[in-house]
Design an enzyme around this catalytic site. Structure first.
Site, PDB file in Angstrom:
ATOM      1  N   SER A  69       0.897  -1.168  -0.069  1.00  0.00           N
ATOM      2  CA  SER A  69      -0.120  -0.052  -0.014  1.00  0.00           C
ATOM      3  C   SER A  69       0.818   1.341   0.091  1.00  0.00           C
ATOM      4  O   SER A  69       2.214   1.176   0.467  1.00  0.00           O
ATOM      5  CB  SER A  69      -0.985   0.112   1.253  1.00  0.00           C
ATOM      6  OG  SER A  69      -1.580   1.386   1.434  1.00  0.00           O
TER       7      SER A  69
ATOM      8  N   TYR B 195      -3.087  -0.499  10.129  1.00  0.00           N
ATOM      9  CA  TYR B 195      -2.978  -0.621   8.756  1.00  0.00           C
ATOM     10  C   TYR B 195      -1.582  -0.650   8.422  1.00  0.00           C
ATOM     11  O   TYR B 195      -1.050  -1.272   7.292  1.00  0.00           O
ATOM     12  CB  TYR B 195      -3.985   0.376   7.901  1.00  0.00           C
ATOM     13  CG  TYR B 195      -4.155  -0.141   6.493  1.00  0.00           C
ATOM     14  CD1 TYR B 195      -4.817  -1.142   5.989  1.00  0.00           C
ATOM     15  CD2 TYR B 195      -3.377   0.623   5.558  1.00  0.00           C
ATOM     16  CE1 TYR B 195      -4.897  -1.269   4.755  1.00  0.00           C
ATOM     17  CE2 TYR B 195      -3.538   0.259   4.171  1.00  0.00           C
ATOM     18  CZ  TYR B 195      -4.213  -0.597   3.647  1.00  0.00           C
ATOM     19  OH  TYR B 195      -4.155  -0.864   2.335  1.00  0.00           O
TER      20      TYR B 195
END
Length: 279
Positions: free
Chosen positions: A142, A155
């Site tokens: 990501s 995350y």
């Protein structure tokens, strides 16, 4: 390094029931590539598989947090597909909340999905991949594996760890037939943030507002992102940025590895606000 001929084997895709995983499956099926699709959502997975034509497709309903189930699925995949030459790990979720709002259980859940699910399926399928003359593993990291924003601690933990896992594994396998790459998407309209989880301590209306603010920043179409991921797999790339935002964040963190947050704070202010009461 020669490009990988995906049509010469089977590609395993996790998180294949929706988002980029489903789009990657559609692209590869159109090229006649054999597919093993993995997801925990059996109904959505069957719907995606049922719409694919032109290739051999098997589906495997697995919660990637369950190591035993993952390894059993890997055995079933190997039995159905004797030549596995690519693995693309798209399974993942999100979690909204700051450190004071999140519980340890909530944070561990996300790390189990995003990190350990990736590690588990990779370890389970590595022996099959190593049997091929050429194979490639693509892990979805990501943009938040490059820069860690406030309000996204679990995350960022999970995606920075996926990045580290991918790089370390690439180095371990450098004398084998298997190459490893990580993809860093940003701003892809998959709905992950809207359908992800948030800390139980957050007012649902506040969480929905923050998620909507984040989703409004997404610009890249999932099909375009999927095409880039397929290209990166074929070309066996070690590092791929998906979307203009990812390229900008990559540059920003290289130029200012300590102070990049000063530039990111303002654009993300509404997306990371999980404390201000909803109006």
């Amino acid at each position: 390094m020669k490009h990988l001929d995906l049509s010469d084997g089977t590609t395993v895709i996790t998180g294949a029931a929706s988002g980029m995983g489903a789009e990657i499956a559609r692209i590869l099926a159109g090229r006649g590539v054999g597919l093993a699709l993995v997801d925990r959502d059996a109904e959505a997975l069957a719907e995606v598989a049922g719409a694919l034509t032109g290739s051999t497709v098997t589906t495997h309903t697995v919660d990637v947090r369950d190591d035993e189930a993952v390894f059993a699925a890997a055995e079933a995949i190997r039995a159905a597909h004797p030549r596995i030459n690519a693995l693309i790990t798209c399974a993942g979720s999100s979690m909204l909340g700051d450190i004071e709002q999140l519980t340890m259980e909530e944070m561990r859940w996300l790390v189990d999905v995003n990190l350990w699910g990736t590690v588990s399926i990779t370890k389970a399928l590595l022996p099959a991949l190593k049997q091929q003359p050429a194979a490639h593993i693509t892990h979805l990291a990501s943009v938040y594996a490059l820069a860690a924003p406030a309000g996204r601690i679990p995350y960022a933990i999970s995606k920075f760890a996926v990045r580290g896992f991918s790089e370390a594994l690439r180095h371990e396998l450098e004398r084998t037939s298997v190459t490893v790459g990580a993809v860093y998407p940003a701003g892809v309209r998959t709905g992950i943030i809207l359908h992800g989880r948030y800390a139980a301590a957050i007012d649902p209306a506040v969480a929905a507002r923050a998620a909507s603010a984040q989703a409004a920043m997404y610009r890249t179409d999932p099909a375009d992102a999927a095409a880039m991921i397929v290209r990166a797999t074929v070309r066996r790339r070690a590092r791929t940025m998906v979307g203009r935002q990812a390229r900008l964040v990559d540059l920003l963190t290289r130029l200012s590895p300590v102070n990049y947050w000063k530039a990111m704070r303002r654009p993300l202010r509404e997306a990371i606000d999980t404390t201000t009461p909803a109006r």
